[in-house]
Design a protein around this motif. Structure first.
Motif, PDB file in Angstrom:
ATOM      1  N   TYR A 109       7.396  30.208 -43.197  1.00  0.00           N
ATOM      2  CA  TYR A 109       8.513  29.274 -43.138  1.00  0.00           C
ATOM      3  C   TYR A 109       9.422  29.600 -41.945  1.00  0.00           C
TER       4      TYR A 109
ATOM      5  N   ASN B 163       6.028  25.039 -42.709  1.00  0.00           N
ATOM      6  CA  ASN B 163       6.617  24.848 -44.035  1.00  0.00           C
ATOM      7  C   ASN B 163       5.884  23.793 -44.846  1.00  0.00           C
ATOM      8  N   LYS B 164       4.586  23.917 -44.897  1.00  0.00           N
ATOM      9  CA  LYS B 164       3.761  23.019 -45.698  1.00  0.00           C
ATOM     10  C   LYS B 164       3.504  23.646 -47.059  1.00  0.00           C
ATOM     11  N   SER B 165       2.620  23.056 -47.832  1.00  0.00           N
ATOM     12  CA  SER B 165       2.291  23.557 -49.163  1.00  0.00           C
ATOM     13  C   SER B 165       1.764  24.981 -49.107  1.00  0.00           C
TER      14      SER B 165
END
Length: 70
Positions: A53, A58-60
């Motif tokens: 992050y 900042n994806k799944s």
């Protein structure tokens, strides 16, 4: 290309010891794999997620306890 940029970020962070022992990016499916030193260490897994992050990724996030073959 965005995937090349992400690949370089992941590569450099792994080399610098920020993301565990091994990482790879599957370009076709756009999945990032980051392997911790100990998959049972949930705190370490979340620290890696936090670092991703901080790097702008900042994806799944999914935990997988698959043991890699040695």
């Amino acid at each position: 290309d965005k995937i090349d940029e992400i690949l370089n970020i992941i590569k450099n962070a792994t080399i610098n010891g920020l993301l565990g022992e091994l990482s790879k990016v599957c370009i076709n499916s756009k999945i990032i794999y980051v392997y911790t030193y100990d998959y049972e260490d949930i705190e370490d897994a979340y620290n890696i997620r936090k670092e991703l992050y901080n790097l702008g990724i900042n994806k799944s996030f999914y935990l997988n306890n698959r043991i890699k073959n040695k």
